[in-house]
Structure formats: structure tokens, C-alpha cells
Scaffold this motif. Sequence first.
Motif, mmCIF file in Angstrom:
data_model
loop_
_atom_site.group_PDB
_atom_site.id
_atom_site.type_symbol
_atom_site.label_atom_id
_atom_site.label_comp_id
_atom_site.label_asym_id
_atom_site.label_seq_id
_atom_site.Cartn_x
_atom_site.Cartn_y
_atom_site.Cartn_z
ATOM 1 N N ASP A 84 31.753 25.408 55.825
ATOM 2 C CA ASP A 84 30.651 24.584 56.311
ATOM 3 C C ASP A 84 29.634 25.368 57.111
ATOM 4 N N ASN A 85 29.882 26.656 57.321
ATOM 5 C CA ASN A 85 28.911 27.513 58.001
ATOM 6 C C ASN A 85 28.035 28.273 57.017
ATOM 7 N N ARG A 248 27.379 26.677 63.845
ATOM 8 C CA ARG A 248 27.362 25.535 62.922
ATOM 9 C C ARG A 248 26.136 24.650 63.151
ATOM 10 N N GLU A 252 23.371 23.166 60.413
ATOM 11 C CA GLU A 252 23.045 21.747 60.286
ATOM 12 C C GLU A 252 21.541 21.523 60.411
#
Length: 401
Positions: A84-85, A248, A252
Motif C-alpha cells: 500500500d506504499n 503512507r 494517499e
Amino acid sequence: MVKFEAFAVEQWMDKYETLAKYNIAETCCASISLNDLKELSDDKKSVPLDLSTKLTYGAIRGSKQLRGNLAGLYSEKTTPLPLDNILITAGAIQANFLLLYTLVGPGDHVICHYPTYQQLYSVPESIGAEVSLWKSKEENGWNVDVDELKSLIRPNTKLIILNNPQNPTGSVISRKTLEEIVAVSREKSIIIHADEVYRPLFHSTATDDELPPSLLSLGYEHTVVTGSMSKAYSLAGIRVGWIASRDRALIEACASARDYTTISVGGIDDAIASHALAPSCVHSLLKRNIELCRTNLAILETFIESHRWACDWVKPRAGTTAFVRFSRDGKPVDDTAFCEMLLEKTGVMFVPGAQCFGRDGDFTGYVRVGYVNDTSVIREGLEAVKSFMKNEYEKVPLAKQ
């Protein structure tokens, strides 16, 4: 209205690359086909593309397979990078744009490694940030001075931008220097962005210190890198790039900004990139390209050495580009006129340094050479340049002082 400075190198490429017989301006490792990709893989049963796959929008942030393969590359000898990074983008050019658009604005100060790809300093300027150019010096092997970096930092410095390996010089910021940059940035909580599109094409480095890790490996949370399938992986046609960060929240923010541009990368492109970066394929692909770098660089070096009366360089240690200085009677030639005459007379395409990489008269007489195309192109193209140097070079005008 946002006003962008003309993107000189891209306009030059757009104007001339379809006209060139020998495109020695290309910065990608020689492109490959899907058949080539299949042959490079150790897993002969796997295919780059499943023709039965439905062509939906696909995974919005990039497939788990693709992000997982990238995470594996960024996690070697360091703390694992979560999937997710990583955010998949339409090439590194979109990755850079989204990142800069997200991070900086009016009132911010940005420090940018120079010379480099114009996007990295022109985009921050276009959205109102002040930009200081952190100049690498040819007489210092195109290396940077960390003390100079310290002198450029202001209270409002938000971002330091690196290009490692460096376009157009092929120089490398060493591990030691990267660690010093991180230490300076950590003290001021400054974000560091490294455009690593030419990583890991370290074909001429002599020591482990000269072969630096990714910026993400150095233990500083406020680091972010961009990359793509175009340069080191020979797959410019699929338009796949990425943003990766230890932070992170930064990913986002970039994902939120991307909602206003492309929803996702095409599923076909994602699948091909996933196949290329799989452990069964990526090492063979990189071996092929690093060998191509070394073979072609030797051909270019032979040309340089036999024309020392007219040209000079700092031999590149990584990447796919060399920055070569042309002169006559000790004075720099008009690099734009030189490139235009060379293309007209021989079909060989170079990129003029002052027009496409310089500001305030910087890099007059320099040309960027892209040498990791098919070996036949560099060999035959340089033979044509040899003829030009013998018969036409005296007609190239000198640069105006």
C-alpha cells in the motif's frame, strides 16, 4: 491560469525522432516485444498477457501482483515496503507530476539537482514554488557538494529533488552522499524525492559505495521515489510508472490527486509490467540491458577517444545517457546548430544540451547521447557521425558569446 515553460527536450524529441535514421537521442534501453519478454522469463509456461482477461478499469492503485513485485525490489536488504506504499501511475512522467503537484505550492521552496529532466524543476515553478538549482559540476565528475546544499536551504524549503542516476550525465550520487543528504534533510524535516527511473542500470561503477541503494533504503520516513518500466526495463510502450514512499500519508495524498487525472493504469499494461518484474523474469531482463549498456558504451567511448580534438566528456557510470561537450579551436560550438546539421546530413539524432538542459547559457556546446539502443544503431550511427566530423564539422558555427 498555470503557465508552463516549454518542455524543451520533449519538444525536440517530438519534432525530430520520427525523422531520424539513427535515433541516438533515445533514453530507453532498446525496446522489447512481448515475444522477447516471454523468452527472457525462466518460467516458459507463463505468458505476459492472458487474452481471456476482461478489460475493466482493473485495480485502481495497481494490481497486487505488480505492487508486490515492486515491493520485493525495494525491500532487498532493508525493511520490507508494504504494497500500500506504492501507487501505480501512467509512466514516471505522471508520477513526478502528481508528486510535485501534491507536495508543493506557492510560498514553498524547492531545491533541485541539476542538470536534470526539466519537469523536475519546471513543474514546481509553474505552481508557484521557488526553485534553487543544486548544480553538479563537470570538473567534479558531475558530483554534488553537500555543503552547497546546506547553503541553499531556507526556512521554507519543503522538498529536495534528486535524479539518481542522473539524466543527462550518467553520474551517480553515492551511498555516502545520499546518507549525508538524508542527515541534512532529517534535521530540517525536509522531504526528499529521488527520480530513480534509470535505476538499477549501474554498469560502470567500481565500488559498493558507487552503487547506491534506493533512497527508500536509508531509514528516513520523509523519502519518496519514482520509477518506470521505460528506461531500465525496455517497456516504454506500456506507460507504467510508480510512486513509492515510506510515508503512507504521502501516497494517499498522491492517490487523491490522481483521481482528477487517470483512474487507473490499463489492465493490459499492468499485466505486462507484472510479468516483467516477476522474479522469474526481471533478473534476465536487467542482465540483458546492463550488458547492452556496457557493449554500447564501449563503442561510444572509442568514438570519443578518436575525436578528442573536438569532444570531451565525463564517462557515465550508470543509466543510458552521456553528456558530451563539442568544441572547435577551444571554443564551444552552437549545439543546436550542430544537432540540426548532423540530422540533416546524416540522419543521426542527438539532443542539444544548452537548449534542452541549460539555463542562463549553461551547457553550451554539449549534446546528450542516448547509447543503449540496439547496438547496430549506435555503431552505424557513430560511423555516420565520423563522416560528418571529417567533412562537415568545420562548418558548424561556434556558439555566440
